[in-house]
Design a protein around this motif. Structure first.
Motif, PDB file in Angstrom:
ATOM      1  N   TRP A 101      -3.280  -9.310  20.842  1.00  0.00           N
ATOM      2  CA  TRP A 101      -4.588  -8.710  21.114  1.00  0.00           C
ATOM      3  C   TRP A 101      -4.444  -7.546  22.090  1.00  0.00           C
ATOM      4  O   TRP A 101      -3.518  -7.518  22.911  1.00  0.00           O
ATOM      5  CB  TRP A 101      -5.544  -9.703  21.778  1.00  0.00           C
ATOM      6  N   GLN A 105     -10.355  -4.072  21.677  1.00  0.00           N
ATOM      7  CA  GLN A 105      -9.979  -3.514  20.377  1.00  0.00           C
ATOM      8  C   GLN A 105     -10.259  -4.532  19.268  1.00  0.00           C
ATOM      9  O   GLN A 105     -10.480  -5.715  19.520  1.00  0.00           O
ATOM     10  CB  GLN A 105      -8.493  -3.145  20.379  1.00  0.00           C
ATOM     11  N   ASP A 106     -10.242  -4.050  18.040  1.00  0.00           N
ATOM     12  CA  ASP A 106     -10.529  -4.910  16.897  1.00  0.00           C
ATOM     13  C   ASP A 106      -9.534  -6.063  16.812  1.00  0.00           C
ATOM     14  O   ASP A 106      -8.355  -5.919  17.169  1.00  0.00           O
ATOM     15  CB  ASP A 106     -10.477  -4.107  15.592  1.00  0.00           C
ATOM     16  N   ILE A 107     -10.004  -7.180  16.320  1.00  0.00           N
ATOM     17  CA  ILE A 107      -9.139  -8.343  16.109  1.00  0.00           C
ATOM     18  C   ILE A 107      -8.642  -8.285  14.671  1.00  0.00           C
ATOM     19  O   ILE A 107      -9.420  -8.396  13.722  1.00  0.00           O
ATOM     20  CB  ILE A 107      -9.911  -9.653  16.368  1.00  0.00           C
ATOM     21  N   ILE A 108      -7.341  -8.082  14.519  1.00  0.00           N
ATOM     22  CA  ILE A 108      -6.754  -7.936  13.185  1.00  0.00           C
ATOM     23  C   ILE A 108      -5.547  -8.848  13.073  1.00  0.00           C
ATOM     24  O   ILE A 108      -4.919  -9.194  14.073  1.00  0.00           O
ATOM     25  CB  ILE A 108      -6.336  -6.473  12.912  1.00  0.00           C
ATOM     26  N   GLU A 174      -3.320   0.571  14.832  1.00  0.00           N
ATOM     27  CA  GLU A 174      -4.599  -0.140  14.804  1.00  0.00           C
ATOM     28  C   GLU A 174      -5.291  -0.149  16.167  1.00  0.00           C
ATOM     29  O   GLU A 174      -6.511  -0.235  16.239  1.00  0.00           O
ATOM     30  CB  GLU A 174      -4.398  -1.592  14.351  1.00  0.00           C
ATOM     31  N   TRP A 175      -4.510  -0.079  17.237  1.00  0.00           N
ATOM     32  CA  TRP A 175      -5.081  -0.193  18.580  1.00  0.00           C
ATOM     33  C   TRP A 175      -4.691   1.008  19.428  1.00  0.00           C
ATOM     34  O   TRP A 175      -3.582   1.530  19.321  1.00  0.00           O
ATOM     35  CB  TRP A 175      -4.567  -1.458  19.274  1.00  0.00           C
ATOM     36  N   LYS A 212     -10.125 -14.820  16.880  1.00  0.00           N
ATOM     37  CA  LYS A 212     -11.379 -14.434  17.534  1.00  0.00           C
ATOM     38  C   LYS A 212     -11.816 -15.489  18.548  1.00  0.00           C
ATOM     39  O   LYS A 212     -12.293 -15.159  19.639  1.00  0.00           O
ATOM     40  CB  LYS A 212     -12.476 -14.217  16.498  1.00  0.00           C
TER      41      LYS A 212
END
Length: 454
Positions: A101, A105-108, A174-175, A212
């Protein structure tokens, strides 16, 4: 004589004995035995005996006692043990459940290594050379279709690639790492392969929900995720994991990049993270002020902070030297010469020309990679850490003996791994008048030495 080596590993306590047994199984040790968390062994040679003691933990400590005549054999023995450790870790990664994580930022999901990502790694390497070579193939097609006007179009396309390379790399990540969100948090659960298979079959679709929930109970509340929290969440979903199978890691990526940039006296570049287990790092941009560095979670997982700092230093050396622009100039110059002065030669032996000229371009590119190694070692000040990082990332490509000459012949912008590691280990840090000339000299000398020893 006595020598000690320290290797930091990502092996959870549950697998310490398995690691020792793995080394014992695939080695040629004599009178070897496992004593709790240690492997005691001896190796016999015509000139004497090497006695070894390997103690496992978060850091593996390897001690050798030997006569002076076996100094070279100790290095070879260490390389063999190092290879086995990395091989064991590679197998362990196949059954490891990763969670990563970045706060805010988005959780991917974590992406495993794949053919597509390996191709992307090759194309978008540290100096974009491979991508330029691919462009040359496209260039030939355009030249056939558009004639001489294609030259202008092609050069503009390649220059645009350089000009907007930072934005191109941003898409791959992504982050984004910022001063406000500087950390990457990683949890690792090293499971028996059957347990991981069971988890993937039963809980695969719930992975994002699990991530999440861990995030909401930690980072969302201003706290770091812990193995204990992850274990509790997994248990709530019906999956048990023991403390001995767990490891966690928090990396202050922003501080590492900022520290390296300050040593190079350049602005801190934009930082993006690609959440894939493929270990990779790259830096690009038309100038240091528009620089960008990309790191993967796979790299962050494998290396410790000092090793990461040295790898980042290598990438920033490319950025400071404007290597992508220089290589663009070299390739563009060859392209123009090929279509003008050298066209008759190309027409006589097109295949031979392509093979030779591409090898020369890649060989020249090795000068810049060697310079990046040298500058990282001198500026960051830890050549042994960069050497260790290279060994961890590329241990399968470590060449020996007669194989070394072939490693110089590949279309690869990087010098052979054995050359880079040996050069870093033997490097005496001091002021370097011309890093590029010194690196070019070392590369040429290394190539000639490989021919002599083949």
């Amino acid at each position: 004589m006595l020598r000690e080596f320290i290797i930091k590993v990502e092996v959870a306590p549950a697998y310490y004995v398995d690691l020792l047994e793995f080394i014992l199984r695939y080695s040629d040790f004599k009178d070897a035995r496992i004593v709790y968390d240690r492997l005691v062994f001896r190796v016999e040679y015509p000139l004497g005996v090497i006695n070894g003691d390997l103690q496992v933990g978060e850091k593996i400590k390897i001690s050798f006692s030997y006569p002076p005549s076996l100094e070279d054999k100790v290095e070879e023995l260490y390389d063999d043990i190092f290879f086995l450790i990395q091989l064991f870790e590679e197998e362990l990664r196949k059954s490891t459940l990763y969670f990563a994580w970045v706060e805010g930022q988005d959780i991917i999901p974590e992406k495993p290594s794949s053919l597509t990502r390996r191709i992307s790694k090759a194309l978008f390497g540290s100096n974009l050379l491979v991508l330029f070579i691919v462009f040359l193939g496209v260039n030939i097609l355009l030249f056939i279709l558009l004639g001489f006007y294609a030259v202008i179009i092609i050069l503009l396309m390649q220059f645009s690639l350089i000009l907007f390379s930072d934005r191109l790399y941003s898409i791959m990540g992504e982050w984004q790492i910022t001063p406000e969100n500087p950390f990457v948090h990683i949890l690792m659960y090293q499971l028996p392969s059957r347990d991981l298979k069971f988890f993937q079959e039963v809980f695969g679709d719930l992975l994002i929900n699990i991530k999440k929930e861990i995030y909401d109970k930690s980072l969302a509340l201003g706290e770091s995720p812990t193995c204990e929290l992850g274990r509790d969440v997994l248990r709530r979903y019906g999956f048990e994991c023991t403390p001995l199978n767990e490891k966690s890691k928090i990396i202050n990526v922003y501080d590492l990049v900022k520290s390296a940039a300050s040593k190079f006296k350049i602005p801190t570049p934009k930082i993006v993270i690609s959440n894939t287990m493929l270990p990779n790092a790259a830096a690009t941009g038309p100038s240091p002020r528009r620089g960008l560095i990309l790191l993967t979670t796979g790299l962050l997982t494998r290396l410790d902070d000092e090793e990461l700092l040295s790898v980042i230093g290598h990438e920033l050396a490319h950025l400071m030297g404007r290597d992508p622009i220089v290589l663009f100039g070299i390739i563009s110059g060859e392209f123009i010469l090929r279509l003008t002065v050298l066209l008759p030669l190309v027409a006589m032996a097109p295949l031979l020309y392509v093979l030779v000229i591409f090898w020369l371009i890649f060989f020249v590119a090795k000068f810049f990679e060697a310079r990046a190694d040298l500058l990282s070692a001198v500026v960051i000040g830890k050549p042994e850490k960069l050497a260790m990082a290279l060994q961890k990332i590329g241990y399968r490509r470590f060449e020996r003996g007669a194989d070394r000459i072939f490693s110089w012949l590949f279309w690869d912008p990087h010098p052979p791994l054995y050359f880079r590691i040996r050069r870093l280990k033997n490097l005496k840090i001091g002021k370097v008048k011309s890093p590029l000339l010194e690196s070019a000299r070392d590369v040429i000398r290394g190539f000639i030495d490989s021919i002599k020893s083949s």
